[in-house]
Design a protein around this motif. Structure first.
Motif, PDB file in Angstrom:
ATOM      1  N   HIS A 223      -2.544 -39.882  11.307  1.00 44.64           N
ATOM      2  CA  HIS A 223      -2.737 -39.137  12.305  1.00 44.64           C
ATOM      3  C   HIS A 223      -2.072 -37.845  11.851  1.00 44.64           C
ATOM      4  O   HIS A 223      -1.057 -37.595  11.244  1.00 44.64           O
ATOM      5  CB  HIS A 223      -1.935 -39.643  13.550  1.00 44.64           C
ATOM      6  N   MET A 224      -2.608 -36.577  12.646  1.00 43.77           N
ATOM      7  CA  MET A 224      -2.191 -35.376  12.287  1.00 43.77           C
ATOM      8  C   MET A 224      -1.667 -34.698  13.383  1.00 43.77           C
ATOM      9  O   MET A 224      -2.236 -34.711  14.734  1.00 43.77           O
ATOM     10  CB  MET A 224      -3.373 -34.485  11.659  1.00 43.77           C
ATOM     11  N   THR A 225      -0.690 -33.809  13.285  1.00 43.92           N
ATOM     12  CA  THR A 225      -0.182 -32.801  14.455  1.00 43.92           C
ATOM     13  C   THR A 225       0.263 -31.566  13.424  1.00 43.92           C
ATOM     14  O   THR A 225       0.114 -31.453  12.433  1.00 43.92           O
ATOM     15  CB  THR A 225       1.057 -33.285  14.989  1.00 43.92           C
ATOM     16  N   CYS A 226       0.414 -30.570  14.400  1.00 38.12           N
ATOM     17  CA  CYS A 226       0.934 -29.419  13.939  1.00 38.12           C
ATOM     18  C   CYS A 226       2.362 -29.387  13.365  1.00 38.12           C
ATOM     19  O   CYS A 226       3.089 -30.646  13.652  1.00 38.12           O
ATOM     20  CB  CYS A 226       1.103 -28.250  14.750  1.00 38.12           C
ATOM     21  N   ALA A 227       2.895 -28.826  12.151  1.00 37.40           N
ATOM     22  CA  ALA A 227       3.956 -28.957  11.556  1.00 37.40           C
ATOM     23  C   ALA A 227       5.198 -28.660  12.577  1.00 37.40           C
ATOM     24  O   ALA A 227       6.148 -29.537  12.195  1.00 37.40           O
ATOM     25  CB  ALA A 227       4.136 -27.883  10.275  1.00 37.40           C
TER      26      ALA A 227
END
Length: 273
Positions: A223-227
């Motif tokens: 899964h990806m999110t902003c840094a």
């Protein structure tokens, strides 16, 4: 005068000759006397030497006889003592021999008893060893049979493993072929100007930022999110975080993305994760 002188000289010569003869006779007489005296003296010396030798011989003989008498008396005295000592020693030796004989007799008896015990123990030990050897032979035979069965099982298992390896190799080859085909199809789809990937959003589903500058991907689930949101998630004691979407314990990695100029066609954008 010359005649008288000559006669006188002749007379003197005659007198001189007679004087010489007298002197010569006296000298010879003196020599003879001296020789006789010397012989008499030598004879006397020989007599004295013989007498002294006889006296010395008698003295030595007397001393020898006295020494022999003393030695005889000493031998007689020592003989009596020695005889008594020999008798005592003989008696003591006889007693010692009797004791040694009895001791040897007892030792031989003990040795015989010990030998009989040793023979009995040896016989028992031989029986035990024979029983043990028989048991070991039976165990060895069982082990051989078991090993033979094990070897057969191992051979069958090895054959099965070889078959499985061949099947696995074929399956891997098929998987690699499918993966290669899938990657090829995906790249072709990505290069297509009408690809659906252009409609995918880069927006962070947590803070709802439409186009974050950097994003982070969760290692365990993808899964990806902003840094920024990934950094704000509280870390646990082991240094991991809980994925905000699936709650798996994981770590995250920040992605590096290239900036694309706005005038560049959108279908040629490439993202590097």
């Amino acid at each position: 005068k010359e005649k008288e002188k000559r006669e006188r000289l002749e007379r003197e010569l005659e007198e001189l000759k007679r004087t010489v003869e007298v002197i010569d006779c006296a000298w010879r007489s003196a020599l003879q006397k001296e020789k006789e005296e010397k012989e008499a003296l030598e004879l006397k010396m020989k007599i004295l030497e013989k007498k002294e030798k006889d006296q010395e011989a008698r003295r030595l003989q007397k001393e020898k006889e006295e020494q022999e008498e003393k030695e005889a008396a000493e031998k007689k005295r020592l003989g009596q003592e020695k005889a008594e000592e020999v008798e005592r020693n003989a008696k003591k030796e006889a007693e010692d021999r009797q004791k040694r004989f009895q001791q040897r007799k007892l030792e031989r008896l003990k040795e015989r008893m010990e030998e009989s015990k040793i023979k009995e123990r040896t016989k028992q030990r031989i029986e035990v060893i024979e029983t043990e050897i028989k048991r070991l032979n039976e165990t060895l035979e069982k082990e051989r049979n078991s090993m033979k069965e094990t070897l057969e099982t191992i051979a069958a298992r090895d054959k099965a493993l070889e078959d499985d390896e061949k099947k696995l190799k074929k399956a891997k080859e098929k998987v690699i072929e499918k993966r290669t085909a899938r990657i090829k199809a995906t790249r072709e789809a990505d290069d297509n100007p009408h690809s659906e990937s252009l409609r995918y959003s880069r927006a962070c589903t947590i803070c709802l930022v439409a186009n974050p500058r950097r994003r982070a991907v969760m290692v365990a689930c993808g899964h990806m999110t902003c840094a920024t949101c990934a950094e704000e998630i509280q870390q646990q004691e082991d240094g991991t975080i809980a994925c905000p979407f699936c709650r798996k314990n994981t770590t995250y990695v920040k992605t590096f993305e290239d900036q694309v100029p706005q005038e560049e066609p959108q279908q040629k954008r490439r993202r590097n994760h």
